[in-house]
Structure formats: C-alpha cells, structure tokens
Design a protein around this motif. Structure first.
Motif, short mmCIF file in Angstrom:
data_model
loop_
_atom_site.label_atom_id
_atom_site.label_comp_id
_atom_site.label_asym_id
_atom_site.label_seq_id
_atom_site.Cartn_x
_atom_site.Cartn_y
_atom_site.Cartn_z
N ASP A 220 -4.69 -44.76 -33.65
CA ASP A 220 -4.03 -43.92 -32.95
C ASP A 220 -4.86 -44.00 -31.74
O ASP A 220 -6.26 -44.25 -31.77
CB ASP A 220 -3.91 -42.49 -33.23
CG ASP A 220 -3.17 -42.42 -34.58
OD1 ASP A 220 -1.85 -42.65 -34.54
OD2 ASP A 220 -3.63 -42.07 -35.97
N LYS B 221 -8.39 -39.10 -28.38
CA LYS B 221 -8.03 -37.99 -27.85
C LYS B 221 -8.61 -37.96 -26.21
O LYS B 221 -9.47 -38.62 -25.92
CB LYS B 221 -8.63 -36.64 -28.24
CG LYS B 221 -8.19 -36.32 -29.73
CD LYS B 221 -6.55 -36.18 -29.73
CE LYS B 221 -6.16 -35.69 -31.40
NZ LYS B 221 -5.07 -35.39 -31.67
N HIS B 222 -7.41 -37.31 -25.41
CA HIS B 222 -7.75 -37.47 -24.06
C HIS B 222 -9.11 -37.25 -23.34
O HIS B 222 -9.68 -37.80 -22.76
CB HIS B 222 -6.48 -36.71 -23.11
CG HIS B 222 -6.75 -36.57 -21.57
ND1 HIS B 222 -7.57 -35.67 -21.13
CD2 HIS B 222 -6.07 -37.28 -20.82
CE1 HIS B 222 -7.31 -35.79 -19.91
NE2 HIS B 222 -6.61 -36.60 -19.46
N ASP B 223 -9.30 -35.95 -23.87
CA ASP B 223 -10.68 -35.23 -23.25
C ASP B 223 -11.82 -36.12 -23.87
O ASP B 223 -12.91 -36.48 -23.32
CB ASP B 223 -10.84 -33.82 -23.73
CG ASP B 223 -9.81 -33.07 -22.96
OD1 ASP B 223 -9.34 -33.51 -22.02
OD2 ASP B 223 -10.05 -31.80 -22.92
N GLU B 224 -11.76 -36.54 -25.02
CA GLU B 224 -12.76 -37.37 -25.82
C GLU B 224 -13.03 -38.59 -24.88
O GLU B 224 -14.20 -39.24 -24.89
CB GLU B 224 -12.69 -37.66 -27.46
CG GLU B 224 -13.82 -38.09 -27.65
CD GLU B 224 -13.84 -38.39 -29.63
OE1 GLU B 224 -14.87 -38.84 -30.14
OE2 GLU B 224 -12.70 -38.35 -29.94
N ARG B 225 -11.90 -39.32 -24.66
CA ARG B 225 -11.97 -40.47 -23.94
C ARG B 225 -12.99 -40.30 -22.49
O ARG B 225 -13.70 -41.09 -22.27
CB ARG B 225 -10.75 -40.83 -23.57
CG ARG B 225 -9.82 -41.40 -24.66
CD ARG B 225 -8.70 -42.23 -23.98
NE ARG B 225 -7.78 -41.80 -23.05
CZ ARG B 225 -6.70 -41.22 -23.23
NH1 ARG B 225 -6.39 -40.69 -24.55
NH2 ARG B 225 -5.86 -40.71 -22.36
N LYS C 143 2.10 -31.69 -26.56
CA LYS C 143 1.22 -32.06 -25.78
C LYS C 143 0.80 -33.42 -26.19
O LYS C 143 0.76 -33.81 -27.32
CB LYS C 143 -0.19 -31.29 -25.85
CG LYS C 143 -1.35 -31.88 -25.29
CD LYS C 143 -2.60 -31.12 -25.41
CE LYS C 143 -3.91 -31.66 -24.69
NZ LYS C 143 -5.15 -31.13 -25.22
N THR C 144 0.49 -34.34 -25.15
CA THR C 144 0.30 -35.84 -25.69
C THR C 144 -1.08 -36.42 -25.21
O THR C 144 -1.71 -35.40 -24.43
CB THR C 144 1.32 -36.72 -24.92
OG1 THR C 144 0.96 -36.85 -23.42
CG2 THR C 144 2.69 -36.26 -24.96
N GLU C 145 -1.53 -37.38 -25.67
CA GLU C 145 -2.85 -37.95 -25.10
C GLU C 145 -2.66 -38.97 -24.05
O GLU C 145 -3.48 -39.62 -23.89
CB GLU C 145 -3.70 -38.41 -26.43
CG GLU C 145 -3.65 -37.45 -27.57
CD GLU C 145 -4.62 -36.09 -26.99
OE1 GLU C 145 -5.26 -36.14 -26.10
OE2 GLU C 145 -4.29 -35.11 -27.70
#
Length: 458
Positions: free
Chosen positions: A151, A154-158, A337-339
C-alpha cells in the motif's frame, strides 16, 4: 524595471505529457521523437532562444490505474507512459545552451538520499550550476507496488520522510566537503585533503547515512529546490524548504490565497519571503489571429481523450468511474479520504469556484477545459498573461503545450516579443547559476535564512 515573469517549459521525457489524446494530431511529434536525443537538443535551443528560465521535467514512477481500477485507459493513450528518465537528458541539452536551466523531479519516497545527492551534484557540475530538484513524495498506488510496498505510505508520513530526506541531503551537500578540500598539492602528493572531507553520520527515524558525500562541492552545492503542494502538509513543507513553489487554482484570487499563505509560513520558518518564488500554470493556444487560434483549439478538442483525462485524475486517489451511474444533479463530493494527491482532489471541490454537481464534474473530462486556457492572438494572450501575473501575485509560470514542438514555437515567436515589449519579460539572461538568475541579490549557494544553510560547515 518592474517585476518580470519567470518562465519554465513544463515537460516530461515521455511519449505524451498532459495532452490527452493529442498524439493523434498530425503536427504532434513528441510520441515519435521523445526517444531521439536530437529532439531534446533542438527543444533546448528553442527554449533558450525564447529566454526560458528552465525546462521543468515532471516524472512518475508508476502507471495511473485508479480509474476503472485498470491500467488500460492510461496505456491506451500514452498517459505519461512510455516514460524515460529525465535526468539523462540534461547533459546533452546543457551542452548546446549557455543559460537554460533544468528542473528534474525525483521522489523522496522511493529513492535513497545518498544516490540522489550524487546525481544532482554531478548535474550541477556538468551544467555549471543550472540545476534544480523538484521534490515530490509520489502519489500513485502502482508506484508503491513497484518498489515492493503493498500500500501507499500515508500522505502526511510521506512529507515526514521528505523532511528528513532533505536534512540528509543538506548534510551531504553543505557539510561533508569543505570548500578547499581539493588541494592539488603536488609537493605533498595530496589531491584531496582527507582532513577536509567529513562523514555526516546521520542517524534518523527513516535514514542512516554515514558518508562522506562522493562528489566535491558544485557551484550551487544544493540545487535550487522546487516543490508543489496545496495540502496543508505540502504547503508547510514547501514554506520550509522550497525556493520555487508551484501552486494552482481556478482563479487569480485563489492562487493569491495560496501564495500569500506560503509566504507567511516561510516567515514563521525564519525565511525572507522574497527568497520564495511562486509559480503557477499557464495554458496557451496562440496564433497570428484570433480566428486561427480558435480553429487550432477546435482541432485540438477533436482529438481529446476523456478516458486519459479521467485516468490522470486518479492521482487524487478517486475513481471518477464510480460517479458515472450517480444522479447527475447530485452535488459532487468525496465519500472517503485517500492518500493520493490532495491538490488534484481539490480542483473539483474546495478550489472549484462553486459547488459542482456530478454531471458538471463528468462533463469537465469530456473536452479541453476552455476556462483554463488563454486562446487568441499575441496581444490578447499577452493581455491575459499580464492580468494573471499581476492579479495572482505569482512570480512566474509553468507553460504547458498540447502539440509539441509547434505550441512552444508559436509561443516563442508570437507571445515572447509582446511580453518583452511591455517590459514583463527579459530580453537577455542574467549571468550566473540558476539561483543567481532567480535571486540576483544573492549568491550561488543557499541563503543564510534557508534551513539547509544551518548544516554549512563554518
């Protein structure tokens, strides 16, 4: 002289970029010639003739496969596939130009910082300081699977990964080698002084890098940092690190909102907001007369691929196919919500000028969005560019092109002289590196207020 427009050509080392279905247009050459080095060499010469600041190379690491949960719509119309490595074009294009610069996209999510730092140092050496790095965190599910992940991260972790990635990069570029480490001391039989080449010994949450950097310092040391992102996390990252930031929006007012917000965030990071250049997108169809420009638009529209446009929208993480059986009069909204890319998702919701219905959203993909294009003769086009430049508060534009190289040739021959006549665009390049061209009051290296400079060895 007043503020002048920064101009980049927005491109990709691929058969097609964002001109969905336009490979069928009889004058389009890119899908046949993008593999030919001479094509890129001639393009570099054209852009330097037009005094473009840079060619900005977008890049992806996977195929768009969210739409219809299938890769076929993307592959069928060449949506950014087939795709080659943009960095490998730079040396050849730099060899036939003196001033044109090169912004290369590299992801912080899937490529290790040590190798990437050497890549940009090498390019900065070979171009004499004409290189920028467009920092991206990658948004395609297929890209994650291509690099062994089930997968997407996650957006913010990127962005958390990217933040540490930049710290590692700054240590390699700014800290590892002292300026006079290469001594060429024949008497001491010393080419490089080992006492002036240092390990960085980075021990972080995501990366462990010993060093030292393999490359000696280039003219800019750290390449000019480009970044795009309209999510809250993306704007915060850009305000901290980026020197050129791409923002989009349906109106000059919305673009100004993002520009002002990023500049205020930059201040909170201790940066001078004048050390941040805001760039927006520019879509132009121009001809000698209005009638010819309109005819060109209609011809382009005939070749448009709605499926490819919907497939590209999958970068948002949302599958537009899921809305095709929904009541067209229902207000359009996302159910989860998506990533994926938040900026892409925002174009149909919070960045739209009004609440859209499902039918209105689906209709947007069926043809070229006329409202996002400037269409007309050179004077009409220059009028609208000037309006957008002054009303939005941006510093410049990323110029797209539907038919290559014809649209770029038309812009250089017809629009550039009109902008120059108005004093909105340079007639000659400044000397120096890309950073010195963009920030003429500064130096080739990062300014003291940039967070990367704190790693600089005193």
């Amino acid at each position: 002289m007043g503020k002048q427009i920064i101009l980049n050509a927005f491109d990709m080392n691929s058969a097609m970029h964002n001109s969905h279905g336009l490979w069928k247009h009889p004058e389009n050459q890119r899908h046949r010639k993008y593999k030919d080095l001479n094509y890129w060499i001639e393009l570099a010469k054209l852009l330097e003739r037009g005094k473009f600041d840079a060619i900005f190379f977008a890049d992806v690491l996977g195929i768009y496969d969210v739409y219809q949960k299938n890769k076929a719509p993307s592959i069928r119309d060449g949506l950014q596939v087939p795709l080659n490595d943009p960095a490998l074009l730079v040396s050849a294009m730099a060899s036939v130009t003196e001033h044109l610069s090169f912004a290369v996209t590299v992801s912080t999510t899937y490529e290790a910082p040590f190798g990437n730092a050497r890549r940009f140092s090498t390019l900065d050496h070979l171009t004499k300081g004409r290189v920028a790095w467009n920092v991206v965190t990658s948004y395609l599910p297929n890209a994650a699977r291509n690099f062994g992940l089930e997968d997407m991260i996650k957006h913010d972790e990127r962005y958390d990964i990217a933040d540490e990635y930049l710290d590692v990069s700054y240590k390699l570029w700014e800290q590892s080698w002292e300026e006079d480490a290469v001594t060429e001391d024949v008497e001491k039989k010393l080419l490089v002084d080992p006492e002036k080449v240092h390990e960085i010994n980075h021990q972080g949450h995501y990366f462990k890098v010993e060093g030292p950097h393999l490359s000696e310092p280039s003219l800019q040391r750290t390449p000019v940092i480009y970044q795009a992102g309209t999510s809250d996390k993306g704007r915060e990252f850009a305000a901290k690190h980026a020197e050129c930031i791409f923002v989009g929006g349906p109106t000059p007012e919305r673009i100004r909102y993002y520009a002002d917000d990023i500049r205020e965030r930059a201040k909170k990071h201790g940066r001078n907001p004048e050390h941040v250049k805001i760039i927006s997108f520019l879509n132009v169809i121009v001809a000698e007369t209005t009638e010819e420009a309109e005819a060109k638009f209609e011809a382009y529209n005939q070749e448009w691929s709605a499926d490819a446009a919907k497939a590209q929208y999958g970068a948002s993480g949302y599958d537009i196919a899921e809305y095709e059986d929904v009541d067209p009069d229902q207000p359009f909204s996302y159910k989860k919500k998506t990533e994926g890319g938040h900026y892409k998702a925002a174009t149909l919701t919070k960045d739209a000028p009004k609440q859209l219905t499902v039918g209105e959203v689906l209709d947007r993909f069926e043809s070229i969005d006329r409202n996002s294009y400037i269409i007309g003769n050179p004077k009409e086009v220059a009028d609208e560019i000037q309006f957008q430049f002054e009303e939005s508060g941006v510093d410049g534009f990323n110029l797209t092109h539907l038919v290559t190289p014809g649209d770029l040739e038309a812009f250089v021959d017809l629009v550039i002289p009109e902008l120059q006549e108005r004093g909105l665009y340079k007639k000659d390049y400044r000397e120096g590196t890309l950073r010195e061209k963009l920030f003429p009051q500064g130096n080739a290296t990062l300014p003291e207020d940039h967070p990367g400079s704190k790693f600089r060895r005193k």
